[in-house]
Design an enzyme around this catalytic site. Structure first.
Site, short mmCIF file in Angstrom:
data_model
loop_
_atom_site.label_atom_id
_atom_site.label_comp_id
_atom_site.label_asym_id
_atom_site.label_seq_id
_atom_site.Cartn_x
_atom_site.Cartn_y
_atom_site.Cartn_z
N SER A 136 19.77 59.64 44.04
CA SER A 136 20.83 60.66 44.16
C SER A 136 20.48 61.81 43.23
O SER A 136 19.72 61.63 42.27
CB SER A 136 22.16 60.04 43.72
N TYR A 149 27.33 55.32 37.68
CA TYR A 149 26.54 55.69 38.86
C TYR A 149 25.32 56.51 38.44
O TYR A 149 24.18 56.21 38.85
CB TYR A 149 27.42 56.48 39.82
N LYS A 153 21.37 55.51 38.84
CA LYS A 153 20.40 56.24 39.66
C LYS A 153 19.24 56.78 38.80
O LYS A 153 18.10 56.87 39.28
CB LYS A 153 21.09 57.37 40.42
P1 NAP Z 1 28.36 53.66 52.16
O1 NAP Z 1 28.79 54.43 53.36
O2 NAP Z 1 29.39 53.19 51.19
O3 NAP Z 1 27.47 52.41 52.66
C1 NAP Z 1 26.89 51.56 51.71
C2 NAP Z 1 26.41 50.32 52.40
O4 NAP Z 1 25.87 49.44 51.39
C3 NAP Z 1 27.55 49.54 53.06
O5 NAP Z 1 27.14 49.02 54.29
C4 NAP Z 1 27.84 48.43 52.06
O6 NAP Z 1 28.42 47.28 52.61
C5 NAP Z 1 26.44 48.14 51.54
N1 NAP Z 1 26.52 47.41 50.30
C6 NAP Z 1 27.15 47.78 49.16
N2 NAP Z 1 27.11 46.79 48.27
C7 NAP Z 1 26.42 45.77 48.84
C8 NAP Z 1 26.07 44.47 48.43
N3 NAP Z 1 26.45 43.98 47.25
N4 NAP Z 1 25.37 43.69 49.27
C9 NAP Z 1 25.02 44.13 50.49
N5 NAP Z 1 25.34 45.36 50.95
C10 NAP Z 1 26.05 46.16 50.13
O7 NAP Z 1 27.32 54.49 51.29
P2 NAP Z 1 26.28 55.64 51.71
O8 NAP Z 1 26.93 56.94 51.42
O9 NAP Z 1 25.69 55.37 53.03
O10 NAP Z 1 25.20 55.41 50.56
C11 NAP Z 1 23.95 54.79 50.79
C12 NAP Z 1 23.06 55.06 49.59
O11 NAP Z 1 22.91 56.48 49.43
C13 NAP Z 1 23.60 54.54 48.26
O12 NAP Z 1 22.54 54.03 47.48
C14 NAP Z 1 24.18 55.78 47.62
O13 NAP Z 1 24.22 55.68 46.21
C15 NAP Z 1 23.21 56.83 48.09
N6 NAP Z 1 23.75 58.20 48.06
C16 NAP Z 1 24.89 58.51 48.75
C17 NAP Z 1 25.40 59.81 48.67
C18 NAP Z 1 26.65 60.23 49.38
O14 NAP Z 1 27.19 61.30 49.07
N7 NAP Z 1 27.13 59.47 50.35
C19 NAP Z 1 24.72 60.78 47.91
C20 NAP Z 1 23.56 60.41 47.23
C21 NAP Z 1 23.07 59.12 47.31
P3 NAP Z 1 30.01 46.98 52.42
O15 NAP Z 1 30.74 48.20 52.88
O16 NAP Z 1 30.21 45.79 53.26
O17 NAP Z 1 30.17 46.73 50.95
#
Ligand code: NAP
Length: 244
Positions: A136, A149, A153
């Site tokens: 991130s 967080y 990261k």
């Molecule tokens: P999201 O919509 O919350 O999806 C996250 C996924 O990870 C969900 O399917 C969740 O499953 C799964 N997960 C979380 N904890 C887990 C665990 N203990 N075991 C197995 N699966 C698990 O998040 P996203 O926005 O797609 O983010 C994906 C990645 O991108 C993350 O690493 C995040 O830090 C990074 N990121 C996101 C953003 C943003 O603005 N969205 C920006 C920068 C970086 P459950 O829902 O079942 O828990």
């Protein structure tokens, strides 16, 4: 530029929702036999109904031993996307041990755990591989209320460099993708309030946040041979924020 992964086996963690789900979908489109790992079975079932050739794997990555056994049973993995992540929002003075443990267990320790299993297999087979760790902009940019967080990261970026150093001689490349806000469930939960997101958006020269497709494209590039000499880097997806 065409990217194809025929004959490759891929694992995406956190593939039930958001970014991971779309990366897994794209990997199938590009010909990889793909394993979508996530925590909530209902998300995996709906993904399987949309993409019947997807292999779904339920595991809680916070459970080190349990999830390790599950990943060990998947067989050879050539392409790994450590995407699963969580975000909690306490201020620095209020952040609790439980929040730090929870965040580091999933955002950092699970990458070590899953990657150890997959990389050992890659080394044994001698064919190399590629790993992308989802980071991130919070890894290098201080954001209020992002103690756990942001620290996690930052750890992902350095973990990636150490992995690059140690796994490179085995033809395994390791990189991160570092987006700013992406409109997934996590992004909406964190940034829907325009009073909070507005000042960040105003500093982005392209004046927009990131689409899931942007993250998918960057990840697929880093997994592919098109990025054959890209190793140990962090690919910023932030529209020029760091220049402002
Ligand atoms: P999201 O919509 O919350 O999806 C996250 C996924 O990870 C969900 O399917 C969740 O499953 C799964 N997960 C979380 N904890 C887990 C665990 N203990 N075991 C197995 N699966 C698990 O998040 P996203 O926005 O797609 O983010 C994906 C990645 O991108 C993350 O690493 C995040 O830090 C990074 N990121 C996101 C953003 C943003 O603005 N969205 C920006 C920068 C970086 P459950 O829902 O079942 O828990």
């Amino acid at each position: 530029m065409e990217i194809a992964f025929h004959g490759k086996r891929a694992l995406v963690t956190g593939a039930g929702k958001g970014i991971g789900r779309e990366i897994a979908r794209k990997l199938v489109e590009c010909g990889a036999e793909t394993f979508a790992l996530s925590r909530t079975q209902a998300d995996l079932d709906s993904l399987k109904s949309e993409v019947p050739s997807m292999n779904i794997v339920q595991a809680d990555l916070q459970d080190w031993d349990g999830s390790r056994k599950i990943v060990e049973q998947l067989g050879p993995i050539d392409l790994l996307v450590n995407n699963a992540g969580v975000a909690r929002n306490a201020s620095f003075l209020e952040v609790k041990k439980d929040e730090l443990d929870f965040t580091f267990d999933i955002n950092v320790k699970a990458i070590v755990n899953v990657s150890q299993v997959c990389a050992k297999g890659m080394i044994e087979r001698g064919q190399g591989g590629a790993i992308v760790n989802m980071s991130s902009i919070a890894s290098t940019k201080a954001l209020k209320y992002h103690t756990s967080y942001g620290a996690s990261k930052g750890a992902v970026d350095m973990l990636t460099k150490v992995m690059c150093l140690e796994l490179g001689p085995h033809k395994i490349r390791v990189n991160t993708v570092n987006p700013t806000v992406v409109w997934t469930e996590m992004g909406k939960a964190e940034w829907s309030d325009s009073a909070k997101s507005g000042p960040l958006l105003a500093r982005i020269p392209l004046n927009k946040f990131v689409e899931i497709e942007d993250v998918v494209n960057a990840t697929l590039f880093l997994l592919s041979d098109k990025s054959a000499m890209v190793n140990g880097t962090s690919m910023l997806l932030e529209g020029g924020l760091s220049c402002s």
